[in-house]
Enzyme design. Sequence first.
Site, PDB file in Angstrom:
ATOM      1  N   LYS A  83       0.841  -1.197   0.000  1.00 54.45           N
ATOM      2  CA  LYS A  83       0.000   0.000   0.000  1.00 54.45           C
ATOM      3  C   LYS A  83       0.879   1.251   0.000  1.00 54.45           C
ATOM      4  CE  LYS A  83      -3.791   2.021   2.747  1.00 54.45           C
ATOM      5  NZ  LYS A  83      -4.616   1.829   3.960  1.00 54.45           N
ATOM      6  N   SER A 158      -9.287   2.140   2.731  1.00 55.68           N
ATOM      7  CA  SER A 158      -8.339   2.858   1.889  1.00 55.68           C
ATOM      8  C   SER A 158      -7.334   1.948   1.194  1.00 55.68           C
ATOM      9  CB  SER A 158      -7.587   3.881   2.732  1.00 55.68           C
ATOM     10  OG  SER A 158      -6.837   3.231   3.749  1.00 55.68           O
ATOM     11  N   SER A 182     -10.253  -0.317   6.584  1.00 55.50           N
ATOM     12  CA  SER A 182      -9.438  -0.122   5.387  1.00 55.50           C
ATOM     13  C   SER A 182      -8.733  -1.368   4.869  1.00 55.50           C
ATOM     14  CB  SER A 182      -8.398   0.979   5.625  1.00 55.50           C
ATOM     15  OG  SER A 182      -9.032   2.231   5.708  1.00 55.50           O
TER      16      SER A 182
END
Length: 377
Positions: A83, A158, A182
């Site tokens: 990420k 996210s 997330s």
Amino acid sequence: MLTKSATQLAAAIRAGEVTSVAVVQAHYAYVDEVNPKLNAIIFQRRDAALAEAQAADDALETARAQGTIAALPPLLGVPCTIKENFAFAGTPQTCGLLARAHIVNDNDATAVARLRAAGAIPLGVTNTSELCMWMESFNKVYGITNNPYDQTRTVGGSSGGEGAIVGSGASPFGLGADIGGSIRMPAFFNGVFGHKPSPLLIPNEGQYPAARGEADRFLGTGPLCRRAEDLEPLVRILAGDQAHRLQDPAGVDFARIRVLTVEPERGPRMSADQHGARDRAVQALCARGARHEALDVPELGKAFDIWAAMLSEADHANSFSDMMFGTRHPLRAMRELVRLMIGRSPHTLPLVLLAAGERMAELAPRRHRRLVQTGKD
């Protein structure tokens, strides 16, 4: 190679059934096919990854000759993704902020370093929502990430870039982070497996934005995987010197497990498909000896408000307004809303609204304190 777990790929590479170079090349070939449609990986490190794959194959050849294969790292030669909000040497760390578009890391976050020390080879970094604080992965730096099952659907946020690229089959697993869903939402939305671990089991250092103080207990660093069998070994690797806290799943006594379902539902309602999946999971656990209990939790109807109040209370230092505008003045967010309406804002609507809502605790202090106490109770 695009359907095997990371555990299976590691075993195949170790056994000489396939080379790491071939595995990495196969995943990059599929990245080339799907990523233009998904916009999940927003920075690739192809040359570095292939060099690391060749080094893994060379290390295996040497270990075979010396009889030391058992001493090699467990994920040697296996590709993955990271990420973008994690520090990772040589890659950007904008977290979707245009003001950070120039940022390139020169070191690795602890979790990234542990995966690389275990032999994993990151293919690149993946898209997030702006400042990792929304349920969709869209920002003004990289654009929107699309769902691999239906490009008109959201990937969640996210860690949506991770969910999409793992869900497409172009990465066997990825590193995500979760403070309010997330990891869990992108795993669910993209048909893969994710795990938010217990607080402080896996270090959160090296992320942007950073969680400070008690807020660090809200944030969880963890994996998203194409196969569920990878969750436990990856959590052990990421936990490092805290891995001793983890029990062997094979030793779980299901007779001591309570399976709780919320009845009646509070907040958003589940679909019939979701109800069916939940009920089948309950039945599977009860068939192993677990006990099912239905529980009414009225406070879940205010779950988001309670969570937001507790997170705000836990981390006064972090401010969306500070990170976005360099000031906490309440009028700054209002001005940004106007700029957004005329198409001149570098920010996304959810973040501007969150920045504007940060002052709610000051405007309604008694409500804020009541929500925090409800969460603690």
